[in-house]
Design a protein around this motif. Structure first.
Motif, PDB file in Angstrom:
ATOM      1  N   ASN A  48       4.874 -16.998 -16.402  1.00 27.42           N
ATOM      2  CA  ASN A  48       5.478 -17.013 -15.069  1.00 27.42           C
ATOM      3  C   ASN A  48       5.524 -15.604 -14.502  1.00 27.42           C
ATOM      4  N   PRO A  49       5.086 -15.433 -13.265  1.00 29.53           N
ATOM      5  CA  PRO A  49       5.070 -14.086 -12.681  1.00 29.53           C
ATOM      6  C   PRO A  49       6.456 -13.578 -12.320  1.00 29.53           C
ATOM      7  N   TYR A  50       7.426 -14.485 -12.220  1.00 29.73           N
ATOM      8  CA  TYR A  50       8.791 -14.076 -11.937  1.00 29.73           C
ATOM      9  C   TYR A  50       9.741 -15.200 -12.339  1.00 29.73           C
ATOM     10  N   ARG A  51      11.018 -14.868 -12.441  1.00 27.25           N
ATOM     11  CA  ARG A  51      12.063 -15.856 -12.720  1.00 27.25           C
ATOM     12  C   ARG A  51      13.127 -15.692 -11.654  1.00 27.25           C
ATOM     13  N   LEU A  52      13.346 -16.724 -10.839  1.00 28.38           N
ATOM     14  CA  LEU A  52      14.257 -16.633  -9.697  1.00 28.38           C
ATOM     15  C   LEU A  52      15.380 -17.651  -9.820  1.00 28.38           C
ATOM     16  N   LYS A 104       0.828  -1.209   0.000  1.00 22.96           N
ATOM     17  CA  LYS A 104       0.000   0.000   0.000  1.00 22.96           C
ATOM     18  C   LYS A 104       0.861   1.258   0.000  1.00 22.96           C
ATOM     19  N   TYR A 105       1.956   1.231   0.742  1.00 34.44           N
ATOM     20  CA  TYR A 105       2.845   2.398   0.814  1.00 34.44           C
ATOM     21  C   TYR A 105       3.488   2.660  -0.551  1.00 34.44           C
ATOM     22  N   ILE A 106       4.030   1.610  -1.164  1.00 27.29           N
ATOM     23  CA  ILE A 106       4.686   1.782  -2.471  1.00 27.29           C
ATOM     24  C   ILE A 106       3.661   2.226  -3.520  1.00 27.29           C
ATOM     25  N   THR A 107       2.454   1.657  -3.460  1.00 21.11           N
ATOM     26  CA  THR A 107       1.407   2.040  -4.415  1.00 21.11           C
ATOM     27  C   THR A 107       1.064   3.519  -4.279  1.00 21.11           C
ATOM     28  N   GLU A 135       5.156 -10.131  -7.139  1.00 18.64           N
ATOM     29  CA  GLU A 135       4.268 -10.477  -8.261  1.00 18.64           C
ATOM     30  C   GLU A 135       3.118  -9.480  -8.349  1.00 18.64           C
ATOM     31  N   LEU A 136       2.518  -9.179  -7.200  1.00 19.88           N
ATOM     32  CA  LEU A 136       1.422  -8.211  -7.165  1.00 19.88           C
ATOM     33  C   LEU A 136       1.918  -6.814  -7.538  1.00 19.88           C
ATOM     34  N   LEU A 137       3.069  -6.430  -7.003  1.00 16.98           N
ATOM     35  CA  LEU A 137       3.615  -5.098  -7.283  1.00 16.98           C
ATOM     36  C   LEU A 137       3.973  -4.927  -8.751  1.00 16.98           C
ATOM     37  N   SER A 138       4.469  -5.981  -9.404  1.00 16.72           N
ATOM     38  CA  SER A 138       4.820  -5.838 -10.824  1.00 16.72           C
ATOM     39  C   SER A 138       3.593  -5.497 -11.656  1.00 16.72           C
ATOM     40  N   GLY A 139       2.427  -6.057 -11.264  1.00 16.48           N
ATOM     41  CA  GLY A 139       1.190  -5.702 -11.953  1.00 16.48           C
ATOM     42  C   GLY A 139       0.776  -4.268 -11.680  1.00 16.48           C
ATOM     43  N   ILE A 140       0.929  -3.835 -10.418  1.00 16.57           N
ATOM     44  CA  ILE A 140       0.589  -2.451 -10.061  1.00 16.57           C
ATOM     45  C   ILE A 140       1.521  -1.471 -10.777  1.00 16.57           C
ATOM     46  N   ILE A 141       2.815  -1.791 -10.801  1.00 18.57           N
ATOM     47  CA  ILE A 141       3.797  -0.921 -11.472  1.00 18.57           C
ATOM     48  C   ILE A 141       3.505  -0.854 -12.970  1.00 18.57           C
ATOM     49  N   SER A 142       3.167  -1.994 -13.570  1.00 23.05           N
ATOM     50  CA  SER A 142       2.813  -2.006 -15.000  1.00 23.05           C
ATOM     51  C   SER A 142       1.636  -1.073 -15.266  1.00 23.05           C
ATOM     52  N   ALA A 143       0.629  -1.139 -14.391  1.00 24.62           N
ATOM     53  CA  ALA A 143      -0.549  -0.276 -14.561  1.00 24.62           C
ATOM     54  C   ALA A 143      -0.180   1.194 -14.430  1.00 24.62           C
ATOM     55  N   ILE A 201       2.196  -4.431 -20.498  1.00 25.91           N
ATOM     56  CA  ILE A 201       1.254  -3.347 -20.775  1.00 25.91           C
ATOM     57  C   ILE A 201       0.521  -3.677 -22.072  1.00 25.91           C
ATOM     58  N   ASP A 202      -0.810  -3.637 -22.018  1.00 23.58           N
ATOM     59  CA  ASP A 202      -1.646  -3.942 -23.188  1.00 23.58           C
ATOM     60  C   ASP A 202      -1.279  -5.302 -23.787  1.00 23.58           C
ATOM     61  N   ASP A 203      -1.091  -6.288 -22.919  1.00 21.80           N
ATOM     62  CA  ASP A 203      -0.777  -7.667 -23.325  1.00 21.80           C
ATOM     63  C   ASP A 203       0.534  -7.779 -24.097  1.00 21.80           C
ATOM     64  N   LYS A 204       1.435  -6.830 -23.910  1.00 22.48           N
ATOM     65  CA  LYS A 204       2.758  -6.894 -24.527  1.00 22.48           C
ATOM     66  C   LYS A 204       3.817  -6.735 -23.447  1.00 22.48           C
ATOM     67  N   LEU A 205       4.939  -7.443 -23.637  1.00 19.55           N
ATOM     68  CA  LEU A 205       6.034  -7.337 -22.680  1.00 19.55           C
ATOM     69  C   LEU A 205       6.728  -5.996 -22.904  1.00 19.55           C
ATOM     70  N   TRP A 206       6.474  -5.059 -22.007  1.00 20.31           N
ATOM     71  CA  TRP A 206       6.997  -3.695 -22.105  1.00 20.31           C
ATOM     72  C   TRP A 206       8.421  -3.613 -21.567  1.00 20.31           C
ATOM     73  N   GLY A 207       8.697  -4.390 -20.504  1.00 17.42           N
ATOM     74  CA  GLY A 207      10.022  -4.351 -19.893  1.00 17.42           C
ATOM     75  C   GLY A 207      10.127  -5.365 -18.769  1.00 17.42           C
ATOM     76  N   LEU A 208      11.184  -5.241 -17.971  1.00 25.08           N
ATOM     77  CA  LEU A 208      11.444  -6.149 -16.859  1.00 25.08           C
ATOM     78  C   LEU A 208      11.915  -5.361 -15.642  1.00 25.08           C
TER      79      LEU A 208
END
Length: 519
Positions: free
Chosen positions: A225-229, A147-150, A312-320, A285-292
């Motif tokens: 995959n939501p992430y690669r570790l 919530k703070y980062i968002t 994983e959740l934050l990457s979606g928020i950051i993308s938005a 973004i818009d179903d395209k890989l914009w970045g990492l």
């Protein structure tokens, strides 16, 4: 923060650094996993174990034969198995289902965090030992951080600021030694637009990395995959027993598995980067890989399942948030151009001819399309404004356009590479936008942009990104990421979508004006 004038993301790079060779390696059929977890394959019909990773026997000090062909129910408490069974049967898609499971074998019980992948022919289960809950990885602790980062992300004003904040806050949250925000250019090369790092780590801000660093099949897997570790690049891969999946008689497809082992060339790449741990999250973004988002650590590091889920959740928020910033910037520019367009249209209709309306008066075509020069070739005459090729060169250019490009609009920011004669005047016309009026008669509105020498700073020489062995099969990544500068010539600033939209609208308006003038 990134200088918006340096190493622009949308510059045209003539050479294609995407590797067909790297992109053809079947990463999903490696049949190996990383050792920080276990893998089980169940028969979908009777839920017995038909395949298991070799480290299951080490984890429970039991021969692998004592695991294979045993019903999964034998290893779980009855209530957990009932919950497992219920969710598997109710799941109609192939989405991953998270569980907390107490797996018992040979009298030894271990609490695992599990990811279950229902497939058409079998069920994949990834198991990782559940780490004790701490204030930092508790639900409430991570929820507060998210919530703070968002809230901070919502306050950023543009893409550059969003990327900078992302890197800074994710480094603070995860304790990785370096966090990079990496955006793909139109040719799939990546440029670092945000960075937070320890002082002794290499600085990659504004550097570009060739497309072969993240080849096509690796980019495609980010949609699954939501992430690669990779907790440690020095790991020893773990095989599956039996090697061939007895249900499919093929290698088990590990595309969706977080534990999937990585290509040895990627581990070599991490060694050359001087990092032990790597974690990357997609920005879609818009179903395209914009970045990492790329995270590195100098020593082995395995973030908790809870922290990975938060990322994983934050990457979606950051993308938005990035999408919102990009759309906001595009809308601001579109409104600005619409205002210029409206003035130009009014001016054009108040003049005897459209040519006068476009090239003279308070507002000109140069302002609308950010041109250094323009020419109208119409009704047997050529009218110019600003810096343009000479009359003969313009005539020859229209002949070439008639032969090669009959579309409504022709656009290039590398004219010398497609039309050799333009080399003689590339300083004033490396970029061309041509609005056809009557192409059969060679009538066009031509807009010109000058050559802009662009210095691209690469993270290592992109021409040495892949070093093949003499056998032509094995290869190695480059061993130096020292800044390599390349000068891009014969190129103008690129045409952006809002300018193209304005040009299309203007062409339609000019044709309407011509019809009214003549009829």
């Amino acid at each position: 923060m990134r200088n918006p004038n340096s190493n622009p993301i949308n510059i045209t790079i003539e050479k294609n650094y995407d590797s067909d060779f790297c992109g053809s390696i079947p990463l999903h059929l490696v049949n190996l996993i990383q050792p920080h977890g276990l893998l089980l394959v169940l028969d979908k019909t009777d839920l017995r174990v038909v395949q298991a990773s070799e480290n299951v026997s080490r984890q429970f000090a039991v021969p692998i034969e004592d695991i294979l062909e045993i019903p999964f129910a034998a290893f779980l408490p009855a209530a957990q198995f009932e919950d497992f069974q219920l969710k598997i049967h109710r799941q109609s898609s192939q989405e991953k289902i998270p569980f907390s499971l107490d797996f018992t074998a040979n009298g030894r019980s271990t609490a695992f965090t599990a990811l279950v992948h229902p497939k058409e022919e079998y069920i994949l289960i990834e198991l990782e030992e559940h780490a004790p809950t701490t204030p930092e990885n508790s639900f409430i602790g991570l929820y507060q951080q998210i919530k703070y980062i968002t809230s901070l992300l919502k306050q950023t004003t543009d893409t550059a600021e969003t990327a900078h904040l992302t890197a800074t806050e994710l480094k603070r949250l995860t304790n990785f030694d370096r966090v990079l925000v990496y955006q793909f250019d139109p040719q799939w090369n990546g440029i670092v637009i945000g960075q937070a790092k320890e002082p002794d780590m290499d600085d990659y801000m504004d550097l570009r990395f060739p497309a072969s660093d993240v080849p096509k099949q690796a980019r495609d897997l980010y949609f699954r995959n939501p992430y690669r570790l990779i907790p440690s690049r020095s790991y020893q891969p773990v095989g599956l027993i039996p090697v061939i999946n007895p249900l499919t008689m093929r290698f088990t497809d590990l595309s969706d598995c977080n534990l999937r082992s990585v290509a040895t060339v990627h581990l070599e790449y991490l060694r050359n980067l001087n990092v032990m741990t790597s974690m990357s999250l997609p920005l879609i973004i818009d179903d395209k890989l914009w970045g990492l988002i790329s995270c590195h650590n100098k020593t082995p590091l395995n973030p908790s399942y809870e922290l990975r889920s938060a990322l994983e959740l934050l990457s979606g928020i950051i993308s938005a948030q990035l999408a919102a910033k990009e759309k906001e910037a595009a809308m601001t520019l579109r409104v600005h151009l619409q205002r210029i367009y409206a003035n130009l249209l009014e001016q054009m209709y108040n003049q005897p001819s459209f040519t006068e309306g476009l090239l003279s008066g308070e507002t000109s075509l140069l302002e609308l399309l950010h041109l250094s020069g323009a020419a109208v070739v119409y009704d047997g005459g050529i009218t110019v404004i600003g810096d343009t090729p000479n009359e003969q060169e313009i005539k020859e250019l229209t002949y070439w356009l008639r032969r090669h490009e009959s579309n409504k609009l022709y656009i290039t920011n590398t004219l010398p590479s497609v039309y050799a004669r333009s080399q003689e005047y590339k300083a004033i016309a490396s970029g061309l936008i041509a609005l056809s009026i009557n192409p059969d008669q060679g009538e066009y509105i031509l807009g010109f942009r000058p050559e802009v020498l662009q210095t691209i700073a690469w993270g290592g020489n992109p021409n040495q990104a892949i070093q093949m062995e003499p056998d032509g099969k094995a290869y190695h990544p480059r061993n130096s990421f020292a800044t390599y500068q390349e000068i891009v010539k014969d190129t103008s600033l690129p045409w952006i979508p809002q300018e193209v939209e304005a040009a299309e609208a203007l062409r339609s308006a000019v044709l309407e004006k011509i019809i009214k003038e003549n009829y």
